[in-house]
Design an enzyme around this catalytic site. Structure first.
Site, PDB file in Angstrom:
ATOM      1  N   TYR A 191       0.837  -1.187   0.000  1.00  0.00           N
ATOM      2  CA  TYR A 191       0.000   0.000   0.000  1.00  0.00           C
ATOM      3  C   TYR A 191       0.876   1.244   0.000  1.00  0.00           C
ATOM      4  O   TYR A 191       2.020   1.215   0.466  1.00  0.00           O
ATOM      5  CB  TYR A 191      -0.884   0.037   1.251  1.00  0.00           C
ATOM      6  CG  TYR A 191      -2.046  -0.916   1.203  1.00  0.00           C
ATOM      7  CD1 TYR A 191      -3.207  -0.583   0.519  1.00  0.00           C
ATOM      8  CD2 TYR A 191      -1.988  -2.144   1.845  1.00  0.00           C
ATOM      9  CE1 TYR A 191      -4.281  -1.453   0.469  1.00  0.00           C
ATOM     10  CE2 TYR A 191      -3.056  -3.018   1.806  1.00  0.00           C
ATOM     11  CZ  TYR A 191      -4.202  -2.666   1.111  1.00  0.00           C
ATOM     12  OH  TYR A 191      -5.256  -3.533   1.070  1.00  0.00           O
ATOM     13  N   LEU A 235      -1.303  -8.850  -5.277  1.00  0.00           N
ATOM     14  CA  LEU A 235      -2.636  -9.447  -5.283  1.00  0.00           C
ATOM     15  C   LEU A 235      -3.607  -8.500  -4.589  1.00  0.00           C
ATOM     16  O   LEU A 235      -4.584  -8.049  -5.161  1.00  0.00           O
ATOM     17  CB  LEU A 235      -2.609 -10.811  -4.579  1.00  0.00           C
ATOM     18  CG  LEU A 235      -3.974 -11.420  -4.278  1.00  0.00           C
ATOM     19  CD1 LEU A 235      -4.737 -11.705  -5.556  1.00  0.00           C
ATOM     20  CD2 LEU A 235      -3.849 -12.670  -3.426  1.00  0.00           C
ATOM     21  N   ASP A 236      -3.325  -8.193  -3.331  1.00  0.00           N
ATOM     22  CA  ASP A 236      -4.136  -7.287  -2.537  1.00  0.00           C
ATOM     23  C   ASP A 236      -3.169  -6.472  -1.698  1.00  0.00           C
ATOM     24  O   ASP A 236      -2.615  -6.998  -0.726  1.00  0.00           O
ATOM     25  CB  ASP A 236      -5.094  -8.081  -1.652  1.00  0.00           C
ATOM     26  CG  ASP A 236      -5.870  -7.202  -0.680  1.00  0.00           C
ATOM     27  OD1 ASP A 236      -5.846  -5.970  -0.833  1.00  0.00           O
ATOM     28  OD2 ASP A 236      -6.496  -7.759   0.241  1.00  0.00           O
ATOM     29  N   PRO A 237      -2.948  -5.262  -2.100  1.00  0.00           N
ATOM     30  CA  PRO A 237      -3.603  -4.500  -3.153  1.00  0.00           C
ATOM     31  C   PRO A 237      -2.960  -4.727  -4.520  1.00  0.00           C
ATOM     32  O   PRO A 237      -1.787  -5.035  -4.608  1.00  0.00           O
ATOM     33  CB  PRO A 237      -3.383  -3.055  -2.718  1.00  0.00           C
ATOM     34  CG  PRO A 237      -2.054  -3.081  -2.021  1.00  0.00           C
ATOM     35  CD  PRO A 237      -1.989  -4.419  -1.330  1.00  0.00           C
ATOM     36  N   ASP A 284      -6.770  -6.924  -7.093  1.00  0.00           N
ATOM     37  CA  ASP A 284      -8.134  -6.659  -6.640  1.00  0.00           C
ATOM     38  C   ASP A 284      -8.638  -5.336  -7.198  1.00  0.00           C
ATOM     39  O   ASP A 284      -9.803  -5.208  -7.579  1.00  0.00           O
ATOM     40  CB  ASP A 284      -8.229  -6.695  -5.112  1.00  0.00           C
ATOM     41  CG  ASP A 284      -7.325  -5.677  -4.426  1.00  0.00           C
ATOM     42  OD1 ASP A 284      -6.277  -5.304  -4.984  1.00  0.00           O
ATOM     43  OD2 ASP A 284      -7.663  -5.263  -3.299  1.00  0.00           O
TER      44      ASP A 284
END
Length: 200
Positions: free
Chosen positions: A57, A82-84, A87
């Protein structure tokens, strides 16, 4: 034959000159280091005018470097994991598709995570660390903010794990879902300001 990379061992927190040399010699830096180390790497990238990519992030410390990045003519691209990351891309594909067909987003809920294959889910948590165990533990203490049926819900980090709710999409898996940080910022980023529910 193209040389794809050269493995090195380096303690970036104590060998800044070694880090600087690696950054200077790189076309682009892809940092998979723990999030607290990214500002150190980012500053070396700015000094050496080398672009940087991370899966983390955007932290306040990285945000503060925007002006310096622009002056150096480099990009720092965060949130591409993947996340973040993935997504965001899948959310925008769905949201844009609905808008292209004349629809309106009234609620947005996104859940993401890595699940081990059932035969590999062989511990009491039924979970395998796909990233830093310390990062998982830190994330489990993050504050969360989201909107549910037009109500703003705030969850303190100390209560995050207690706020888990059953995820009913696949009841046979007995999954639970937790809010992830501040979901409200995605109203503007995703262009869904009118949504009554925004939950990630």
């Amino acid at each position: 034959e193209a040389l794809r990379g050269t493995p090195v061992t380096l303690d970036v927190s104590s060998d800044v000159s070694g880090l600087s040399k690696l950054v200077k010699d790189a076309d682009v830096v892809v940092s998979l280091l723990p999030t607290p180390m990214h500002p150190l790497v980012a500053n070396e990238c700015i000094t050496n005018r080398t672009d940087l990519v991370t899966a983390s992030y955007v932290s306040p410390e990285i945000s503060e470097l925007q002006g310096n990045c622009e002056q150096a003519g480099i990009s720092i691209l965060n949130e591409v994991g993947l996340d973040p990351g993935m997504d965001h891309m899948s959310a925008m594909k769905i949201i844009d598709g609905i808008k292209d067909r004349g629809g309106t987003i009234t609620g947005f809920s996104s859940v993401c995570g890595g699940l081990p294959a059932p035969e590999a889910a062989n511990n009491p948590l039924m979970y395998k660390f796909s990233w830093s165990p310390l990062g998982v533990l830190r994330a489990s203490q993050n504050d969360a903010l989201y909107k549910m049926n037009s109500d703003i819900v705030s969850v303190g980090g100390a209560n995050l794990l207690a706020s888990a709710q059953s995820f009913e999409a696949w009841p046979q898996l007995h999954l639970e879902v937790l809010p992830n940080r501040n979901s409200l910022i995605y109203a503007d980023k995703y262009g869904i300001q009118g949504a009554e529910t925004i939950f990630r």
